[in-house]
Each structure stands twice: as C-alpha cells, then as structure tokens.
Design a protein around this motif. Structure first.
Motif, mmCIF file in Angstrom:
data_model
loop_
_atom_site.group_PDB
_atom_site.id
_atom_site.type_symbol
_atom_site.label_atom_id
_atom_site.label_comp_id
_atom_site.label_asym_id
_atom_site.label_seq_id
_atom_site.Cartn_x
_atom_site.Cartn_y
_atom_site.Cartn_z
ATOM 1 N N GLU A 195 -3.129 -0.452 23.550
ATOM 2 C CA GLU A 195 -4.654 -1.054 23.989
ATOM 3 C C GLU A 195 -4.965 -1.565 22.839
ATOM 4 O O GLU A 195 -5.746 -2.720 22.743
ATOM 5 C CB GLU A 195 -5.350 0.035 24.681
ATOM 6 C CG GLU A 195 -5.163 0.469 26.199
ATOM 7 C CD GLU A 195 -3.900 1.120 26.135
ATOM 8 O OE1 GLU A 195 -3.236 1.773 25.177
ATOM 9 O OE2 GLU A 195 -3.633 1.482 27.690
ATOM 10 N N THR A 196 -5.208 -0.929 21.583
ATOM 11 C CA THR A 196 -6.108 -1.113 20.564
ATOM 12 C C THR A 196 -5.718 -2.626 19.787
ATOM 13 O O THR A 196 -6.444 -3.409 19.705
ATOM 14 C CB THR A 196 -6.428 -0.128 19.530
ATOM 15 O OG1 THR A 196 -4.983 0.238 19.056
ATOM 16 C CG2 THR A 196 -7.023 1.122 19.968
ATOM 17 N N ILE A 197 -4.265 -2.582 19.622
ATOM 18 C CA ILE A 197 -3.762 -3.882 18.953
ATOM 19 C C ILE A 197 -3.861 -4.937 20.052
ATOM 20 O O ILE A 197 -4.365 -5.919 19.495
ATOM 21 C CB ILE A 197 -2.486 -3.571 18.387
ATOM 22 C CG1 ILE A 197 -2.039 -4.674 17.525
ATOM 23 C CG2 ILE A 197 -1.431 -3.283 19.477
ATOM 24 C CD1 ILE A 197 -2.456 -4.600 16.250
ATOM 25 N N ILE A 198 -3.673 -4.722 21.245
ATOM 26 C CA ILE A 198 -3.679 -5.843 22.164
ATOM 27 C C ILE A 198 -4.905 -6.185 22.462
ATOM 28 O O ILE A 198 -5.290 -7.309 22.394
ATOM 29 C CB ILE A 198 -2.947 -5.486 23.505
ATOM 30 C CG1 ILE A 198 -1.320 -5.228 23.076
ATOM 31 C CG2 ILE A 198 -3.103 -6.334 24.538
ATOM 32 C CD1 ILE A 198 -0.653 -4.799 24.201
ATOM 33 N N PRO B 262 -3.630 -8.608 13.010
ATOM 34 C CA PRO B 262 -4.541 -7.976 12.041
ATOM 35 C C PRO B 262 -3.799 -7.262 10.862
ATOM 36 O O PRO B 262 -4.338 -6.797 10.042
ATOM 37 C CB PRO B 262 -5.471 -7.030 12.731
ATOM 38 C CG PRO B 262 -4.893 -7.131 14.335
ATOM 39 C CD PRO B 262 -3.982 -7.850 14.251
ATOM 40 N N VAL B 263 -2.269 -6.997 11.250
ATOM 41 C CA VAL B 263 -1.868 -6.262 10.343
ATOM 42 C C VAL B 263 -0.908 -7.364 9.255
ATOM 43 O O VAL B 263 -0.078 -7.999 9.953
ATOM 44 C CB VAL B 263 -0.616 -5.087 10.943
ATOM 45 C CG1 VAL B 263 -0.115 -4.403 9.916
ATOM 46 C CG2 VAL B 263 -1.620 -4.462 12.060
ATOM 47 N N LYS B 264 -1.097 -7.005 8.086
ATOM 48 C CA LYS B 264 -0.601 -8.038 7.190
ATOM 49 C C LYS B 264 0.897 -8.177 7.238
ATOM 50 O O LYS B 264 1.555 -7.147 7.061
ATOM 51 C CB LYS B 264 -0.868 -7.586 5.566
ATOM 52 C CG LYS B 264 -0.750 -8.788 4.675
ATOM 53 C CD LYS B 264 -1.228 -8.155 3.387
ATOM 54 C CE LYS B 264 -0.385 -8.783 2.408
ATOM 55 N NZ LYS B 264 1.094 -8.325 2.211
ATOM 56 N N GLY B 265 1.181 -9.319 7.589
ATOM 57 C CA GLY B 265 2.687 -9.574 7.623
ATOM 58 C C GLY B 265 3.513 -9.409 9.060
ATOM 59 O O GLY B 265 4.581 -9.795 9.188
ATOM 60 N N CYS B 266 2.513 -9.065 9.908
ATOM 61 C CA CYS B 266 3.137 -8.576 11.101
ATOM 62 C C CYS B 266 2.489 -9.874 12.283
ATOM 63 O O CYS B 266 1.643 -10.385 12.084
ATOM 64 C CB CYS B 266 2.855 -7.173 11.909
ATOM 65 S SG CYS B 266 3.564 -5.993 11.060
ATOM 66 N N MET B 267 3.400 -10.251 13.112
ATOM 67 C CA MET B 267 3.026 -11.266 13.984
ATOM 68 C C MET B 267 2.849 -10.666 15.505
ATOM 69 O O MET B 267 3.649 -9.796 15.670
ATOM 70 C CB MET B 267 3.915 -12.332 13.882
ATOM 71 C CG MET B 267 5.479 -12.083 14.547
ATOM 72 S SD MET B 267 6.288 -13.814 14.562
ATOM 73 C CE MET B 267 7.907 -13.152 14.927
ATOM 74 N N VAL B 268 2.322 -11.304 16.160
ATOM 75 C CA VAL B 268 2.383 -11.220 17.751
ATOM 76 C C VAL B 268 3.113 -12.400 18.370
ATOM 77 O O VAL B 268 2.809 -13.419 17.936
ATOM 78 C CB VAL B 268 0.978 -11.373 18.387
ATOM 79 C CG1 VAL B 268 0.749 -11.044 19.974
ATOM 80 C CG2 VAL B 268 0.165 -9.892 17.626
ATOM 81 N N ILE B 269 4.123 -11.829 19.085
ATOM 82 C CA ILE B 269 4.975 -12.895 19.766
ATOM 83 C C ILE B 269 4.197 -12.936 21.311
ATOM 84 O O ILE B 269 4.350 -12.169 21.920
ATOM 85 C CB ILE B 269 6.498 -12.509 19.914
ATOM 86 C CG1 ILE B 269 6.944 -12.125 18.671
ATOM 87 C CG2 ILE B 269 7.302 -13.766 20.440
ATOM 88 C CD1 ILE B 269 8.576 -11.608 18.608
#
Lengths: 476, 476
Positions: free
Chosen positions: B111-114, A30-37
């Motif tokens: 917790e929130t981002i996950i 949800p944060v622009k430009g950041c990814m979840v690995i």
C-alpha cells in the motif's frame, strides 16, 4: 504525456528516458535505483515471459521458487562468485524487531541457495538431469542506474540445471542461449551476435559464459542474455555428488542462464525514433489501435458500426487491439499518443471513411498512410503485421551491418570505436591487453563469435594468427 | 518418496507436513521460516495464478510492478498500518558495502509504496479508476511457520485500486472477494463462507475487510483471501487528491485485495487423505496419469500402442496428462506415487488389457476401479473429470455442514469449539468480549456472514437482538 521527446541526435540518453516515461513504461520510485514498471511496460515483459515460459517448458524445464534471502556465508562458498557479487549486495540485518544472528543477503542471483537444495535432492543418476527455472526479482546494488537497463532491483528468470556429464551441461548452456537468440530475433525483431565471453567478461563462477549481443540505436552493444556452463564449481562448493550408473560418486555438472527486464530497454533503444517507441507486432501489447473520429451523434453511429465490425474481425483473428474512444481528447492527441506508445498499426475511421466503407491505415514503422476498403484491410491485416515485424528486423540488421567494420590494426579499431559501431577482428591477446584497450577506448570484447565471416586471421594487437573472431564495442 | 504418511487421525499437523514433502510440493530451506516451492507445488500455484490473472484482466485490471524495498518512514505514515506490520518487518540496513542513510524494509504489503506513486499519477477524475494488480513476493517475519500456510517469504498477488467515490471502491472490494470465491469454489473445489471481518480481525489500515473462510480437514477455518475497502486512509497518508468533475479537490478512495501461496496449503488440507493429496481436476498439474505395465518387449509394444492413442486423444481434448514410463520402478510404486501426488485419474494398461483393447480406470477421490473399453474411456474422460471436480466439492460442502452447529449460548459455543467445527450464531458483542472468547476458547469470529440462515437472532453473549450472524472457529 504526448508531448515530444528530446531528439535522439541531440541527447540519446535523454531521449531514452523521455520515451520510457512518456510512453508510460516505467517511472522513478522514491527508492534510489529502483523503478516502478508501469502497466504498459509490464505488458511488454509479460509478452517476453510468456514466449520464454512456453519455450522453457517445450524444452523440458519446470518452474520452481527458491527463497529470496540467502545466508551471507553461502555466497562465500564459491570464491569467484563472492568476489563478483560482494560489492553489489543488499543486506538484511534485522528481522521481526531483532538483530539477526547471521545477516541475510537479498539474492543477486540464486546459484548458492539452489545448489544448497540440490544437495538434498540429488543422490543418483536417476535424479538427473534436473532442469529448473525460476521467475523472480533480484537485487544488485548499482551506483549508476538507468530505467530497465540497470536498476537495483529487477525482474528476471534464472535457469539452474544439474547434469551427469559436462557435455550434457555444455549442451544445455548452448541450447538456452539459442532459445534467447530465438526470442530476440523472432519476437523482439532484434538481430543478435551469439558467442562466448572472454575470461575478463565471463560470469563470476562460470567455466564458460555464452552471450547474445545486440546493437542499439546509438551503435553501442547491449548484452541481451547470458548462459553459463558452470562445470563442477557449484557442485564442489556445495558438495553435491551423485552415484553414477557405474556406482561411482561424482560431482554434478551445472548450467545457469537468465534474461531480465533489461530486454524491455533493448526493445526501446533498438527500434525507437524521435516520435517514441516502435514495437514489433509480436511483442506489442496492442498490435492495432482504432481511432474513431466524429463530431455528432449521427456520425458517431455510422463510425462505430464500422469499429464494431473491425473489433469482431480482430477478435476472430486473435489480434490484440484497442479502441481509443476517449471523448476528452482530440484525434490528433490520440495519434501522437499511440505513436509514442509504438503501436504497430493505427486505424483512423471518420464519417467520410465510413461513407466509403473504408479506413485509413497508418504504419508506425514507416509512417505510410493507406486508404483501404474495410474488407481488404481485414483480409490483409495479419499479413501487414507480419510484414512490419520482418521489416523492423531487416531494418535493424541493415543498421548493424552498416555500422560494423572489419579492423586490422589497433588504430583502425580506435577509429571505429570513436566514430561509434562494432569493430570486428581476430583476437589472440590476453586479459591485460583487453583491460588496456578498455581503458583507452572504453570498448570491450562483446563476444567471441560463433558465426565467423572468415575462418582465421591475424590478431588485431599481436598479429598472431587466430581463429577467434570477436566484436569490440562500447556497451550498456 | 512414496512411503506412507502419518495418518491424519494420529497427528494432523504431521500428516500435513508429510504430504507436502512426500508429494514434493515444498521443502524446508536453510533460511529459517522460508520455504522452497518445488516444481509440483509451483505448478499448482501456476494454475491458481492463471485463473486469477485471466479474471483480473476480464474485470478491467492491469498488472504492474513496484519496488520491493520501501523506505522505513513510509510505513509510519498510516498509523494503524505501521502498528499492524512493525513487528513483522525485515530490514535492509546495508547496500553496496555501505550503511544506508535510511533503512529500507522489504514489503510486507505494498500500500505505502504504491500510494506514493499514485500521488504522481492521479490528478483528475479522468485518471480514475486506477485498477492495478501486482504479482510479487512479500516478507513478514513469522515466529512459528508452516510450509505454505505461514512462511516468512511468500508469493501472492495484491490489487490496489483508486476510485473517485467511496461507493465505487466498496463495490470493487466486493467484486474482488467474489472473484476469490469463484476461484475457491469453481477451481479449488473449496466451499467458502463470504463475509466481513470484525474490528478486531480487519486489515491494519482498512475501513472494512471482506474475507472468504474455508473449513479444513481438521475442522479448523482457513482464511483463503481478503479484500479491503480502505476509504481515504492511504490517500490522506500520502496526500493523494484528484480534481472532480465539479472542479473540487478531493481525496481518492481505495481498495486492496490479495491471495497467496497459502491457497496451496488450503487445497492440501481440505482434500487430502491418508494416501496423500487429492487434487481437483481443474487445478491438477496432471489430470490423468498413464501407467503402462509390461515385462517383455512384445508386451511393451502392444501396451505402448494403446498408450500412444490415448496420448493423442488427451492432446486433442486439451487434457493435462503424464505417462509414467520409468523402467527403474515397479507399477505398484508408481500407483502409490501418483496417489500421493493426488492425480485425479489413473489409467493402468497391461498386456491383457491391451488384448481386450481396454484399460483400468482408477479414481483418486473414491478409489473406484473400472475396466473400460478404450473408446468408451476416451469419450467419457472429460465428463469423469468434471464429475470428480463436482464430487470433491460436494464432499467438502457436506463435511462443512456436518461440522457446523448453530449455538445459542456461550456454553454451547465452547462445546462446539472444543469438539471441533464451526459454531454459527448471532453477535452483538464488543471487542473486549471477542478477546475474552479467544483467550478462553482459542476461537475467533471468522466472519460476519453475507449469506445468513436467518434474518436475526439473539447475540450468543449479550442476548441482544442482532442481524449479524457470525462463524466462530479455531483457525490457521
């Protein structure tokens, strides 16, 4: 998940994003430009990290951890450094409910905070060399981001070393770019050019930047790792001197070097095809996947008996494997799924195979299907994995050579760049000329090659004789 | 570096800081509240991390990585959560030279981002359980910081799991607090009480918080790890539902659990003495240090021959060792240095020892010095290391038991707390009563014990019969 991806020939960028998401390597956050690995992508990073961490320790380095938040004023102490990084900074202005007296930036790289500490730790030649590495996250505000390749936050390692002489620091910078070359060639099956960056392309604050450059599936270059000889730039900015053996106070010499999660992107782009990922066995989280096939309990028993003996053999041989025993999806779904995820070898065992005490072996890289007796498979599987590793590497090397052209004129250079690929040539031009070429062709000098094909030749632009052979290419 | 530290009896807090700095575990950074973890301290963290990472994977978990920057609005979605963390947040207001539309906070926990991602990934019971761990840095703005124990930025792991039933999530929370207990007892030689937190002390957003509590050298408690059963709180806040096997849409159940670099502080405080660190062999970066002693080249040759055969034996046995062959400092300096750094066994070999084919073995925990034939030493050293490990643990267990008192009245409780130590008692009081005790004595309920010494007893404050036995103590 296992549905197809956009073909590479249709839209290479879309293909890449499709593979990253469908192979569950990473996801948008949800944060622009950041990814979840995601776990499967992180497992690739763990393999890269473990290889490097072992090599760093073998070459005398130790790990440490420095604060992520850096006083804004520190960045400004090295003039070129701040100029290079200022536009990319994330700034913390409030902490604990109050506005901070001095804003803190999230590290875009850690030279400044680390050299502020080295000032405390280094007094004498006895304290040198200092060979420290850090595994960390960094933030560089990016306008145009792509999963793994260019994200606002990414994971990396950064080595920061301090030496009594410039020769030693230069040697270290060379040693570490070679460790990166080994990582790419031996583990990621990725042939790379090793060389030096031009003034235009070097790290903000470095005297020399060394780089490894790989060719991706669309014939563009990707900078896979860099190592910098920093001279005394940061020692001067942070006033770090040491007492030499001859009792003279001298500024310390430095190197720094890093690779990042972008390497995961390189693996995807270099090896993948329209069915998804192709992973070199040495980096694959699972080297072999077993797909048991059965419809009734009788068949299941028969098949699983073979599966168990395979699992035992894999454990004994230290092979990373996974048995896909999901009962909610079909074998066909599983085949597609593990092809998408690039597992080097797939083993299919149905009741008929079990009757013959055999199995079907499927290579991800070539698609080759072979029926084998189980013993023959067990005895050959390590060798097959090595063969796949080598064959993926050879394939990439051939691809790069096919798409590399020696050019003698600017017109030829433009033609190669337009068609796609590496243009190799000699160079004696200046910065302005390099900028002009970039404007006109979007290509840059990726590196001044360490290993040349010829000793010297005329510069592609000026015609002057030169000993510096370079690669021009569009890049990521 | 090897000069003495402030004695514990004189100033325990100063002793702690002295040891951390003189053993080169950590250093103050230019950024208020943030520390630098130096290589020797980081090596301790690597041992902790490797043990846990292995155990996490053995219990079915995978690693992933989520963004460090979280939209401020996310924190506000779980009411208790934001209340707990709002005062501690670091806020990024500018990125890439511009003011951000919405401020981003640096994760104080994830917790929130996950859970915002779990919403994308969880649809059906087939997607559950989801067992993800993350190794990361977090930031909590602290007013009063102490190296390792309480710093603005620290390193930790945080597990975040999603389950189809509350029972399963509760079971997971229990499983992981037990993994932490194993880490402390088996590796760090640190006996812990396992139990549940009271309403006052539980995690902001949890239904139940489980904890392990250890006694430090000054008889205060240190919370060494926590594991939370989160019920459906975060699933509701982020609207994460799954389709059950019976085709019903239901909110997902959650657990989360973490330990941090604070554990390094616990090891220092629990085991150290006035000569510095005492490291349990299973976590010691070097389990054995060899100090060769010689004055002339002839002696050196003789001594180093023995050293080489020792090194070979250690390698064969997988023992982590270091040979201190510095020629710029004296043997006495080295002895102090490695005592400060807590290496479990020191081996001294001088020319006379070499003549006798023997060595002097010195235990860090007891100071015991023994002359041994080299073969006898090689055959017994693994056993000796195990003995040290066990003996350090027993020592701490005895210390804790000596300093734990069963109390029946508030006066007794106050007396124990004032003298120092754990007060064990039954409890049936409420939140207000707990607050009052904290105000009057500075002690809190560390945990409601899983393992009770008696089934039930009268509450120390109200006299009501209770089955909840608790530990009161001052804490870090």
């Amino acid at each position: 998940m296992s549905k197809g991806v956009t073909p590479r020939s249709k839209d290479y960028a879309k293909w890449y994003t499709d593979v990253v998401q469908k192979a569950e390597l990473a996801d948008y956050s949800p944060v622009k430009g950041c990814m979840v690995i995601r776990p499967y992508g992180y497992a690739l990073w763990e393999q890269i990290r473990d290889f490097l961490d072992r090599r760093f320790k073998e070459t005398g380095h130790v790990n440490a951890y420095f604060p992520m938040l850096i006083p804004e004023s520190f960045l400004k102490k090295e003039a070129e450094h701040v100029e290079g990084f200022a536009p990319e900074l994330a700034v913390v202005t409030h902490g604990g409910g109050k506005e901070l007296e001095e804003p803190l930036v999230i590290r875009p790289t850690s030279e400044t905070i680390i050299w502020s500490m080295y000032k405390k730790w280094i007094n004498s030649y006895r304290d040198l060399p200092l060979l420290i590495n850090q595994w960390a996250n960094v933030v560089r505000w990016e306008m145009r981001t792509r999963l793994f390749l260019r994200t606002t936050e990414f994971l990396w390692q950064e080595g920061h070393t301090a030496h009594a002489t410039g020769e030693e620091a230069e040697e270290e910078a060379h040693r570490m770019i070679d460790v990166y070359r080994q990582l790419c060639e031996e583990t990621l099956a990725l042939p790379v050019h090793v060389g030096r960056k031009t003034e235009n392309e070097k790290f903000a604050g470095a005297v020399n930047t060394y780089t490894i450059e790989a060719m991706m599936g669309d014939m563009r270059a990707l900078q896979a790792g860099t190592s910098h000889y920093l001279g005394q730039n940061f020692a001067k900015a942070f006033d770090v001197k040491f007492q030499s053996e001859d009792n003279v106070m001298e500024y310390v010499y430095a190197s720094s070097w890093g690779v990042s999660t972008r390497l995961v992107g390189a693996v995807i782009m270099a090896h993948g095809d329209d069915q998804g990922l192709i992973l070199p066995p040495r980096i694959a989280p699972y080297q072999i996947v077993i797909v048991p096939i059965y419809k009734n309990p009788e068949d299941k028993e028969k098949v699983m008996e073979l599966v168990n003996s395979l699992e035992k053999a894999f454990k004994d041989q230290g092979i990373r494997y996974h048995t896909d025993d999901r009962e909610t999806v079909s074998p066909g779904f599983k085949f597609n799924d593990w092809e998408m995820k690039g597992v080097p070898l797939r083993v299919e065992i149905g009741p008929k195979d079990a009757d013959k005490n055999g199995l079907m072996r499927v290579r991800r890289d070539t698609g080759e299907k072979t029926f084998l007796a189980i013993d023959a498979f067990i005895h050959s599987c390590k060798e097959t994995l090595e063969d796949i590793q080598q064959s993926i590497y050879n394939n990439r090397l051939a691809f790069r050579e096919e798409n590399t052209t020696d050019v003698a004129t600017y017109d030829e250079l433009k033609e190669v760049i337009e068609k796609g690929g590496f243009a190799r040539t000699f160079w004696a031009g200046d910065s302005d000329m390099e900028n002009r070429i970039q404007e006109e062709t979007k290509a840059t000098i990726r590196c001044i090659l360490f290993e040349k094909t010829k000793e010297s030749g005329p510069c592609v632009m000026t015609g002057k004789p030169s000993t510096e052979q370079v690669i021009f290419s569009k890049s990521y």
